[in-house]
Design a protein around this motif. Structure first.
Motif, PDB file in Angstrom:
ATOM      1  N   VAL A   1       0.881  -1.169   0.000  1.00 28.85           N
ATOM      2  CA  VAL A   1       0.000   0.000   0.000  1.00 28.85           C
ATOM      3  C   VAL A   1       0.918   1.219   0.000  1.00 28.85           C
ATOM      4  O   VAL A   1       1.587   1.506   0.994  1.00 28.85           O
TER       5      VAL A   1
ATOM      6  N   PRO B   1       1.424   5.222  -1.999  1.00 25.83           N
ATOM      7  CA  PRO B   1       0.838   6.200  -2.943  1.00 25.83           C
ATOM      8  C   PRO B   1       1.529   6.191  -4.306  1.00 25.83           C
ATOM      9  O   PRO B   1       0.872   6.377  -5.337  1.00 25.83           O
TER      10      PRO B   1
ATOM     11  N   ASN C   1       0.168   3.265  -6.235  1.00 19.82           N
ATOM     12  CA  ASN C   1      -1.235   3.536  -6.571  1.00 19.82           C
ATOM     13  C   ASN C   1      -1.338   4.595  -7.680  1.00 19.82           C
ATOM     14  O   ASN C   1      -2.207   4.503  -8.558  1.00 19.82           O
ATOM     15  N   ASP C   2      -0.415   5.557  -7.671  1.00 19.71           N
ATOM     16  CA  ASP C   2      -0.387   6.564  -8.746  1.00 19.71           C
ATOM     17  C   ASP C   2      -0.205   5.908 -10.111  1.00 19.71           C
ATOM     18  O   ASP C   2      -0.838   6.298 -11.089  1.00 19.71           O
TER      19      ASP C   2
ATOM     20  N   THR D   1      -6.871  -1.154  -7.952  1.00 21.50           N
ATOM     21  CA  THR D   1      -6.717  -1.467  -6.531  1.00 21.50           C
ATOM     22  C   THR D   1      -5.471  -0.739  -6.035  1.00 21.50           C
ATOM     23  O   THR D   1      -4.861   0.011  -6.781  1.00 21.50           O
ATOM     24  N   TYR D   2      -5.111  -0.947  -4.769  1.00 20.51           N
ATOM     25  CA  TYR D   2      -3.944  -0.283  -4.200  1.00 20.51           C
ATOM     26  C   TYR D   2      -2.744  -0.333  -5.130  1.00 20.51           C
ATOM     27  O   TYR D   2      -2.015   0.615  -5.285  1.00 20.51           O
ATOM     28  N   ARG D   3      -2.542  -1.506  -5.737  1.00 21.66           N
ATOM     29  CA  ARG D   3      -1.220  -1.803  -6.297  1.00 21.66           C
ATOM     30  C   ARG D   3      -1.280  -2.456  -7.662  1.00 21.66           C
ATOM     31  O   ARG D   3      -0.270  -2.842  -8.216  1.00 21.66           O
TER      32      ARG D   3
ATOM     33  N   ARG E   1      -6.165   9.646   1.282  1.00 19.37           N
ATOM     34  CA  ARG E   1      -6.174   9.358  -0.137  1.00 19.37           C
ATOM     35  C   ARG E   1      -7.133   8.191  -0.374  1.00 19.37           C
ATOM     36  O   ARG E   1      -7.092   7.184   0.338  1.00 19.37           O
TER      37      ARG E   1
ATOM     38  N   TYR F   1      -7.771   5.122  -2.032  1.00 18.97           N
ATOM     39  CA  TYR F   1      -6.963   4.154  -2.788  1.00 18.97           C
ATOM     40  C   TYR F   1      -7.831   3.355  -3.753  1.00 18.97           C
ATOM     41  O   TYR F   1      -7.459   3.098  -4.880  1.00 18.97           O
TER      42      TYR F   1
ATOM     43  N   TYR G   1     -11.640   2.519   0.515  1.00 16.38           N
ATOM     44  CA  TYR G   1     -10.453   2.340   1.353  1.00 16.38           C
ATOM     45  C   TYR G   1      -9.604   3.606   1.289  1.00 16.38           C
ATOM     46  O   TYR G   1      -9.283   4.086   0.197  1.00 16.38           O
TER      47      TYR G   1
ATOM     48  N   GLY H   1      -6.120   5.745   2.602  1.00 13.34           N
ATOM     49  CA  GLY H   1      -4.805   5.764   3.224  1.00 13.34           C
ATOM     50  C   GLY H   1      -4.571   7.117   3.861  1.00 13.34           C
ATOM     51  O   GLY H   1      -5.263   8.086   3.544  1.00 13.34           O
TER      52      GLY H   1
ATOM     53  N   SER I   1     -11.238   6.853  -7.061  1.00  8.29           N
ATOM     54  CA  SER I   1      -9.918   6.457  -6.575  1.00  8.29           C
ATOM     55  C   SER I   1      -8.928   7.540  -6.987  1.00  8.29           C
ATOM     56  O   SER I   1      -8.986   8.041  -8.108  1.00  8.29           O
TER      57      SER I   1
END
Lengths: 338, 246
Positions: free
Chosen positions: B30, B32, B35-36, B59-61, B136, B138, B148, B150, B214
């Motif tokens: 997790v 940023p 996720n960007d 998703t997060y990743r 943020r 996510y 969700y 962060g 997101s």
């Protein structure tokens, strides 16, 4: 304007819902796609009537369903597992089409095999779409009739209805006679969370379908698998047929009502062409998995699509199994042999 | 195989989720920056989708790409993704910033006393810590309109409950497992209910049906119980009561 036929639910014991091809496009907002558990059988019922393959149909589970039609006759088609189906006591094949007339009662009950049966109508069921789909997701209360399973008394009107089939006919749809072969999977996306011998064990072992499954997931019993890198991952997307392995090691296959994201390693994914076959496995069924390539999975999907391309032939129902009422009616039981 | 690290490994991993979904994985954490990259690819694919792309789920990743393999081959999809990758750290279209009204009154903050005890702080300090942070968005998941977030202060990073609590109220603002979340529909949950927002992240038939995306950023603005009730009535009437800062 002509009178619209109305399907009237007479009996329902939970588990019968309206499903189109699913609510797609909003998984990114946490929306479950829902849709049919056995997409091939759902499409077959629709195809038999000349409907778009993803048209709204009734999905019937092991709880069964009884219904009639009011106001006007209506052509219907049935396809799915080997359910026991009768119309006014007359047994029908599990894949059939007929004109249902006001006053007739159609009964769909669990049979020797299969877990889901689809009833499609010639026309368009008048159900308001939610986020572009009529698929029912009961857990979030979206779609279908107020987001719930069908209940006795519910009425479903059909627009642009047709009634030209007449007497019951069997669908010539040999692809619904599902093979007992291994369920094909593509390994991944998290097969690297398992050591090589565990993947081999996953493919070599017999698994038993647990009776506790539902539209969300199929649970398997057997010898637990062990993880090489723990059982928690940072959540990522979940496809239908994803086989996740939580901490206790018994695989859970995520089906139509799955959450769109989740946090357990997924060792493999059931290929699209075998999803319906898996969904139709009743509790207690033993099965194995076989790993195939993406290319093989695509070929199987292509073959399935090709089967549905031409119109589905209808065969007059020939009585091969006789109900006792029928036999008594014919006075054949006494054995009038010259 | 080790998970890729965005600092050293610029290429995502392509993982098959069957023949009709492909996971484009940028990392295993997790984070940023990861996720960007997910959101940048998502935006690029959404702006110019290759034919046969069905839908994407950030998703997060990772980005899950659902596709029709009879129209779009895996190889063509991978090529389409590779043609749209941005370098790590490349500017992503800045998300929108929201201020969400949020009530920490004990009547709405069902679990705040429990959190205070676990965190070794008093209830007012817990509310202040939570309200001072910037979050943020996510991803969504778990349930419709379950977001969700962060950015939770370290002092509030508690593990999730060992077993779920009864269903949270609608609009619950929650924490658990080092993250924050907003739950739109009541569901049993392993998270702690820290407050409630009168805003609704998902309203069927509203335009937009889903309020935040997101990549958006949000802050919680404490309001008292009376203000909450007034805002909730307005929200029930279809009004958006969260404020967009930019």
């Amino acid at each position: 304007m002509s009178v619209r036929p109305i399907l009237r639910i007479l009996e329902a014991h939970g588990g019968a819902t309206l499903q189109d091809a699913g609510r797609h496009g909003a998984m990114r907002y946490g929306i479950t796609p829902a849709g049919p558990m056995d997409p091939l059988a759902h499409a077959t019922a629709n195809r038999a009537l000349g409907n778009p393959l993803g048209a709204t149909a009734i999905e019937v589970g092991l709880g069964g369903l009884a219904l009639t039609v009011e106001e006007a006759p209506l052509d219907i088609a049935l396809a799915g597992g080997a359910f026991r189906i009768d119309c006014d006591g007359r047994p029908l094949p599990p894949a059939a089409a007929l004109t249902l007339r006001p006053g007739m009662a159609l009964r769909i009950r669990a049979g020797r095999a299969g877990a889901w049966c689809y009833l499609a109508v010639a026309g368009r069921l008048d159900v308001a779409p939610v986020l572009g789909s009529t698929a029912t997701h009961t857990r979030s209360g979206l779609g279908g009739l107020d987001g719930r399973a069908l209940r006795p008394g519910d009425g479903l009107a059909a627009d642009e209805a047709r009634a030209r089939l007449g007497e019951p006919a069997a669908l010539v749809a040999p692809w619904l006679d599902r093979s007992p072969e291994a369920i094909r999977v593509v390994l991944g996306p998290q097969d690297d969370y398992f050591a090589e011998p565990e993947i081999a064990a996953f493919l070599a072992r017999d698994w038993t379908v647990s009776p506790k499954g539902d539209r969300m997931a199929c649970f398997l019993d057997g010898t637990p698998l062990t993880h090489a890198k723990g059982h928690d991952i940072v959540s990522d997307g979940i496809a239908m047929g994803a086989i996740q392995v939580p901490g206790q090691g018994l695989p859970i296959i995520l089906m139509a009502d799955r959450q769109p994201t989740g946090g357990y390693p997924k060792i493999a994914t059931v290929i699209g062409a075998d999803l319906g076959r898996l969904a139709q496995a009743q509790g207690g069924t033993r099965l194995r998995f076989r790993a195939v390539s993406v290319a093989e999975a695509v070929a199987a999907r292509r073959a399935e699509a090709a089967a549905l391309e031409p119109a589905i032939a209808l065969e007059p129902v020939i009585r091969t199994t006789f109900s006792s009422e029928f036999l008594l009616g014919r006075n054949l039981i006494d054995g009038v042999v010259g | 195989m080790a998970a890729p690290d965005p600092e050293t490994d610029l290429r995502p991993r392509f993982l098959d989720a069957g023949e009709a979904a492909l996971v484009v994985e940028f990392g295993a954490r997790v984070d940023p920056a990861i996720n960007d990259r997910v959101l940048a690819l998502d935006a690029a694919l959404t702006a110019e989708p290759p034919r046969g792309l069905a839908e994407t789920v950030p998703t997060y990743r990772s980005l899950m790409v659902h596709y029709d393999p009879l129209v779009l081959s895996r190889a063509a999809l991978v090529a389409a993704v590779e043609g749209r990758l941005t370098e790590p750290g490349a500017a992503r279209g800045a998300g929108r910033r929201w201020t969400m009204p949020c009530c920490y009154d004990p009547a709405f903050a069902e679990d705040i006393a429990e959190v205070a005890e676990l965190a070794g702080r008093d209830v007012a300090a817990v509310a202040a810590l939570h309200a001072e942070a910037e979050y943020r968005v996510y991803m969504y998941g778990f349930a419709p309109g379950f977001a969700y977030l962060g950015g939770l202060p370290e002092a509030l990073a508690l593990p999730r409950r060992p077993s779920p609590r009864p269903p949270h109220p609608p609009g619950a603002v929650m924490i658990g497992g080092g993250l924050a979340a907003i739950g739109t529909f009541p569901m049993p949950t392993g998270w702690y209910v820290l407050a409630r927002t009168p805003e609704r992240l998902f309203v069927e038939g509203r335009d937009p049906a889903f309020l935040i995306e997101s990549g958006d950023t949000l802050r919680f603005e404490p309001v008292d119980a009376d203000t909450f009730s007034g805002l909730e009535r307005r929200a029930a009437g279809g009004e958006i009561v969260a404020r967009r800062a930019s």
